[in-house]
Design a protein around this motif. Structure first.
Motif, PDB file in Angstrom:
ATOM      1  N   GLU A  15      76.327  99.523  37.111  1.00 10.17           N
ATOM      2  CA  GLU A  15      77.031 100.806  37.206  1.00 10.17           C
ATOM      3  C   GLU A  15      77.104 101.231  38.671  1.00 10.17           C
ATOM      4  N   HIS A  16      78.183 101.886  39.008  1.00 10.70           N
ATOM      5  CA  HIS A  16      78.354 102.373  40.373  1.00 10.70           C
ATOM      6  C   HIS A  16      77.429 103.561  40.621  1.00 10.70           C
ATOM      7  N   THR A  17      76.855 103.612  41.817  1.00  9.84           N
ATOM      8  CA  THR A  17      75.917 104.692  42.154  1.00  9.84           C
ATOM      9  C   THR A  17      76.585 106.060  42.031  1.00  9.84           C
ATOM     10  N   VAL A  18      77.848 106.147  42.344  1.00  8.87           N
ATOM     11  CA  VAL A  18      78.575 107.430  42.242  1.00  8.87           C
ATOM     12  C   VAL A  18      78.600 107.908  40.797  1.00  8.87           C
ATOM     13  N   ASP A  19      78.863 106.973  39.868  1.00  9.27           N
ATOM     14  CA  ASP A  19      78.907 107.329  38.446  1.00  9.27           C
ATOM     15  C   ASP A  19      77.528 107.749  37.931  1.00  9.27           C
ATOM     16  N   VAL A  20      76.512 107.019  38.355  1.00  4.73           N
ATOM     17  CA  VAL A  20      75.145 107.365  37.945  1.00  4.73           C
ATOM     18  C   VAL A  20      74.759 108.722  38.503  1.00  4.73           C
ATOM     19  N   ALA A  21      75.066 108.952  39.779  1.00  2.01           N
ATOM     20  CA  ALA A  21      74.753 110.242  40.409  1.00  2.01           C
ATOM     21  C   ALA A  21      75.456 111.371  39.681  1.00  2.01           C
ATOM     22  N   HIS A  22      76.711 111.165  39.325  1.00  2.00           N
ATOM     23  CA  HIS A  22      77.484 112.198  38.623  1.00  2.00           C
ATOM     24  C   HIS A  22      76.851 112.520  37.261  1.00  2.00           C
ATOM     25  N   SER A  23      76.394 111.485  36.545  1.00  2.00           N
ATOM     26  CA  SER A  23      75.807 111.716  35.218  1.00  2.00           C
ATOM     27  C   SER A  23      74.484 112.485  35.293  1.00  2.00           C
ATOM     28  N   TYR A  24      73.783 112.379  36.423  1.00  2.00           N
ATOM     29  CA  TYR A  24      72.527 113.113  36.606  1.00  2.00           C
ATOM     30  C   TYR A  24      72.733 114.409  37.397  1.00  2.00           C
ATOM     31  N   ASN A  25      73.983 114.639  37.808  1.00  2.00           N
ATOM     32  CA  ASN A  25      74.327 115.825  38.594  1.00  2.00           C
ATOM     33  C   ASN A  25      73.512 115.899  39.888  1.00  2.00           C
ATOM     34  N   ILE A  26      73.428 114.734  40.569  1.00  3.59           N
ATOM     35  CA  ILE A  26      72.737 114.659  41.851  1.00  3.59           C
ATOM     36  C   ILE A  26      73.634 113.943  42.858  1.00  3.59           C
ATOM     37  N   ASN A  27      73.275 114.015  44.115  1.00  6.26           N
ATOM     38  CA  ASN A  27      74.054 113.359  45.171  1.00  6.26           C
ATOM     39  C   ASN A  27      73.846 111.846  45.152  1.00  6.26           C
ATOM     40  N   SER A  28      74.854 111.135  45.624  1.00  8.51           N
ATOM     41  CA  SER A  28      74.753 109.671  45.737  1.00  8.51           C
ATOM     42  C   SER A  28      73.639 109.270  46.687  1.00  8.51           C
ATOM     43  N   SER A  29      73.384 110.112  47.688  1.00  8.19           N
ATOM     44  CA  SER A  29      72.314 109.797  48.637  1.00  8.19           C
ATOM     45  C   SER A  29      70.947 109.801  47.950  1.00  8.19           C
ATOM     46  N   THR A  30      70.801 110.618  46.932  1.00  7.45           N
ATOM     47  CA  THR A  30      69.539 110.641  46.174  1.00  7.45           C
ATOM     48  C   THR A  30      69.369 109.326  45.413  1.00  7.45           C
ATOM     49  N   ILE A  31      70.463 108.824  44.866  1.00  3.31           N
ATOM     50  CA  ILE A  31      70.422 107.526  44.177  1.00  3.31           C
ATOM     51  C   ILE A  31      70.025 106.435  45.172  1.00  3.31           C
ATOM     52  N   SER A  32      70.616 106.479  46.358  1.00  4.13           N
ATOM     53  CA  SER A  32      70.293 105.489  47.395  1.00  4.13           C
ATOM     54  C   SER A  32      68.821 105.558  47.777  1.00  4.13           C
ATOM     55  N   MET A  33      68.297 106.776  47.881  1.00  2.00           N
ATOM     56  CA  MET A  33      66.882 106.943  48.225  1.00  2.00           C
ATOM     57  C   MET A  33      65.991 106.351  47.123  1.00  2.00           C
ATOM     58  N   ILE A  34      66.355 106.580  45.870  1.00  9.61           N
ATOM     59  CA  ILE A  34      65.593 106.029  44.746  1.00  9.61           C
ATOM     60  C   ILE A  34      65.622 104.499  44.799  1.00  9.61           C
ATOM     61  N   LEU A  35      66.801 103.945  45.052  1.00  6.68           N
ATOM     62  CA  LEU A  35      66.927 102.490  45.120  1.00  6.68           C
ATOM     63  C   LEU A  35      66.155 101.906  46.297  1.00  6.68           C
ATOM     64  N   ASN A  36      66.132 102.621  47.430  1.00  7.73           N
ATOM     65  CA  ASN A  36      65.375 102.162  48.598  1.00  7.73           C
ATOM     66  C   ASN A  36      63.871 102.177  48.334  1.00  7.73           C
ATOM     67  N   ASN A  37      63.435 103.069  47.446  1.00  2.06           N
ATOM     68  CA  ASN A  37      62.009 103.184  47.117  1.00  2.06           C
ATOM     69  C   ASN A  37      61.673 102.508  45.788  1.00  2.06           C
TER      70      ASN A  37
END
Length: 132
Positions: A15-37
């Motif tokens: 799934e695209h990070t943008v779509d995942v971020a949208h479904s959780y109502n959070i920024n894409s940068s937060t998804i990136s931070m989660i993936l980096n950690n």
């Protein structure tokens, strides 16, 4: 931790990070931070699971240990008498043994349940007490 794990799983499934971020109502940068950690998150979850397994094994250790010994003796007896054993037959036997031992040990093991899963059987059959 559960939402973070679900986010990681969804992105790893493609799934695209943008779509995942949208479904959780959070920024894409937060998804990136989660993936980096991801490694730290996985390590944290792994250690939490180990603690849970330790608690569970201490809680029902005596009953489980005695049950597996009795099951091993029963299985060896069935093998000597050339009685064919199926996993379903073993699971039914072990459930009865477990319930009987719970009653024997009383309150110490109340509240714990045992479903004789395929995972349990796989772990049991690699134990040194199991011979067929």
């Amino acid at each position: 931790m559960e939402p973070k794990m679900k986010i990681i799983e969804r992105v790893e499934r493609g799934e695209h990070t943008v779509d995942v971020a949208h479904s959780y109502n959070i920024n894409s940068s937060t998804i990136s931070m989660i993936l980096n950690n991801k490694d730290k998150i996985m390590e944290h979850v792994k250690s939490a699971v180990q603690v849970m397994l330790t608690i569970i094994s201490k809680k029902c250790g005596k009953v489980m240990e005695e049950m597996e010994k009795l099951l091993s003796v029963w299985m060896q007896d069935q093998h000597q008498h050339q009685v064919p054993l199926s996993i379903m037959l073993i699971q039914e036997k072990v459930k009865r043994l477990y319930e009987d031992l719970k009653k024997k040990h009383g309150e110490e093991s109340e509240g714990t349940s045992f479903n004789a899963s395929h995972g349990w059987f796989h772990r049991f059959k690699v134990e040194p007490t199991f011979t067929m």
